[in-house]
Design a protein around this motif. Structure first.
Motif, mmCIF file in Angstrom:
data_model
loop_
_atom_site.group_PDB
_atom_site.id
_atom_site.type_symbol
_atom_site.label_atom_id
_atom_site.label_comp_id
_atom_site.label_asym_id
_atom_site.label_seq_id
_atom_site.Cartn_x
_atom_site.Cartn_y
_atom_site.Cartn_z
ATOM 1 N N SER A 103 53.549 34.004 22.309
ATOM 2 C CA SER A 103 52.509 33.565 23.240
ATOM 3 C C SER A 103 52.984 32.470 24.178
ATOM 4 C CB SER A 103 51.302 33.058 22.446
ATOM 5 O OG SER A 103 51.677 31.918 21.663
ATOM 6 N N LEU A 137 41.461 30.246 23.925
ATOM 7 C CA LEU A 137 42.694 30.754 24.521
ATOM 8 C C LEU A 137 42.402 31.289 25.920
ATOM 9 C CD1 LEU A 137 45.720 31.515 24.161
ATOM 10 C CD2 LEU A 137 44.936 33.708 23.262
ATOM 11 N N ASP A 138 43.220 30.875 26.877
ATOM 12 C CA ASP A 138 43.060 31.327 28.271
ATOM 13 C C ASP A 138 41.628 31.154 28.761
ATOM 14 O OD1 ASP A 138 45.733 31.945 28.185
ATOM 15 O OD2 ASP A 138 45.445 34.106 27.993
ATOM 16 N N LEU A 143 39.503 39.287 25.980
ATOM 17 C CA LEU A 143 40.841 39.877 25.940
ATOM 18 C C LEU A 143 40.813 41.387 25.809
ATOM 19 C CD1 LEU A 143 42.552 37.346 23.497
ATOM 20 C CD2 LEU A 143 42.461 37.256 25.990
ATOM 21 N N ARG A 187 47.994 37.738 24.191
ATOM 22 C CA ARG A 187 47.155 37.344 25.321
ATOM 23 C C ARG A 187 46.743 38.530 26.196
ATOM 24 N NH1 ARG A 187 50.197 31.735 27.130
ATOM 25 N NH2 ARG A 187 48.181 31.253 28.056
ATOM 26 N N GLU A 188 47.663 39.443 26.429
ATOM 27 C CA GLU A 188 47.374 40.630 27.235
ATOM 28 C C GLU A 188 47.331 41.850 26.306
ATOM 29 O OE1 GLU A 188 46.566 40.446 30.342
ATOM 30 O OE2 GLU A 188 47.040 38.291 30.501
#
Length: 467
Positions: A103, A137-138, A143, A187-188
């Motif tokens: 990550s 996260l982000d 997600l 993340r992706e």
């Protein structure tokens, strides 16, 4: 982050309260249900769980937090996820330790611990302080969004052959099933495939197990909230089961709030062990609701009738043993053999009882372990049928496995009971109404329809998981 600590420390807790298990985890206060985000990180097991700290009933979910150095001694920590701080519905989900920093979030001090949650869209939270506090996260963006009206309960595992993380999420898209997503960096995420099955409802878990202990023969085990499971292979895109009829981890599957539900396995456990705990919803007292089953280590073993998950108490239970007594060639009659005071009494220890039944030298039809209140009734904990070679009405493996299957192990912890036989292929985790707060019961082993002979009887007294 003050919202995560406003309810901490919890009120002083008397872990000798009636019905509260001495070596089964329960929250110091409030409601708990599913175990979440289970990870091992640098010598510490982190247990997160669905939690309502303000009530004894389900409402507005938080993630509670407890830690242990050994899976049996637990310390409750401040709340990890709070609805005033963390976005989305904080429902059930899993967690991983990003030990290779895929990550890019690692610090000089810590690997990222990433947990996943949410309904109708998955969000993630990341801890960079060893699992105590989490940030979205982000910026808390969604997600992955499985198709269907409802989706929830993401669980993530590592698939080394494809070099990616894999997420499994339940959804009701044209019926029950789970969707698989893949990611190189947590993340992706990209949709991979869907596995549809009418029994595959809620809280999916995927664990990688070495068949018969052979690291060259890895299998993926897909489990539902009720403990139904299939053994198969995951090739990086799809889960392909070896059959279509699910087996069950426990002999007493049920729905939400039952004796065993929403089990989850720990991530990143040393030596590749597969360790699982489940929510037990029928235990409650004046200050808490719900507890967890005692941690079990799971193995995947083959036999003449197929491949099965076997569950046995984690070896660390020995750290709770206060006293161990073993006897040989023990006769059990209809009058019964006193094992010890029932652990439901406020100041007594839990019990870990193991019997090896010599069927050839026994004339009894059944061997019964029960809790007896003086002057009152007896409550059966478990019963072994020698004639039918069955435990609590469930047939045990026969033929070459009969001798081993006659070994029965029972954990009794006030109203929490776990039964193991056939090398862990038979596993039962239940809440029994054993306790009478007004009178102290005792544990008794008795024979029915004749006498029984135990080649060995081992009684281990267990101390508490809490100081």
């Amino acid at each position: 982050m003050t919202a995560t600590t406003e309810l901490f420390p919890y009120p002083a807790t008397d872990h000798r309260e009636p019905r509260r298990g001495r070596f089964h985890f329960s929250p110091q206060a409030g409601w708990m249900n599913d175990p979440n985000g289970l990870v091992y990180y640098r010598g510490t097991y982190h247990l997160y769980f669905q939690h309502n700290p303000r009530s004894l009933e389900w409402d507005t979910m938080h993630w509670g937090h407890a830690t242990s150095p050994d899976l049996v001694h637990w310390t409750q920590r401040p709340i990890a996820l709070h609805p005033d701080v963390h976005p989305g519905a904080l429902f059930s989900g899993g967690g991983v330790v990003d030990v290779t920093n895929t990550s890019g979030l690692a610090t000089a001090q810590h690997d990222p611990i990433v947990v996943f949650t949410g309904t109708q869209g998955v969000r993630a939270m990341v801890s960079l302080d060893g699992g105590d506090t989490f940030e979205p996260l982000d910026d808390g963006r969604v997600l992955a969004t499985p198709p269907g009206r409802e989706s929830r309960d993401p669980k993530v595992f590592r698939h080394e052959p494809s070099g990616r993380w894999v997420m499994v999420v339940w959804s009701d898209d044209d019926g029950n099933g789970v969707n698989f997503f893949g990611s190189p960096d947590l993340r992706e995420w990209t949709f991979l495939s869907r596995f549809a099955a009418d029994w595959m409802f809620e809280c999916p878990d995927v664990s990688v197990m070495a068949l018969d202990g052979d690291p060259g023969e890895l299998r993926h085990v897909l489990v539902s909230a009720s403990g139904g499971y299939l053994v198969g292979d995951f090739d990086g895109l799809e889960f392909v089961p070896a059959g279509d009829r699910p087996q069950h981890v426990t002999r007493h599957p049920g729905g939400a709030g039952s004796d065993y539900y929403a089990a989850q396995t720990f991530s990143n456990v040393p030596d590749g062990r597969v360790v699982s705990v489940a929510w037990q919803g029928r235990n409650r007292g004046p200050t808490w609701t719900g507890n967890l089953s005692f941690p079990v280590e799971q193995r995947l073993l083959s036999s003449a009738d197929g491949v099965h998950v076997h569950s046995e108490p984690v070896a660390e239970i020995a750290l709770l043993h206060r006293e161990v007594r073993t006897e040989q060639d023990v006769a059990v009659t209809a009058a019964g053999l006193r094992i010890g005071a029932d652990p439901s009494a406020r100041d007594t220890d839990g019990l870990d009882v193991e019997v090896a039944v010599d069927r050839a030298r026994s004339s009894a039809r059944r061997l019964i372990l029960e809790a007896v209140v003086p002057g009152g009734c007896a409550e059966t904990i478990t019963a072994y049928d020698l004639e039918e070679h069955a435990l609590d009405g469930h047939s045990l493996p026969a033929a070459g496995q009969a001798a081993d299957a006659a070994v029965v192990r029972v954990l009794v912890d006030r109203d929490q009971v776990a039964v193991f036989a056939a090398g862990g292929r038979h596993y039962l985790a239940v809440n029994r109404a054993l306790e009478d707060p007004e009178r102290t019961a005792e544990l008794r082993l008795r024979a029915d329809g004749g006498d029984a002979v135990l080649s060995t009887l081992t009684v281990r007294r267990l101390g508490a998981s809490w100081s």
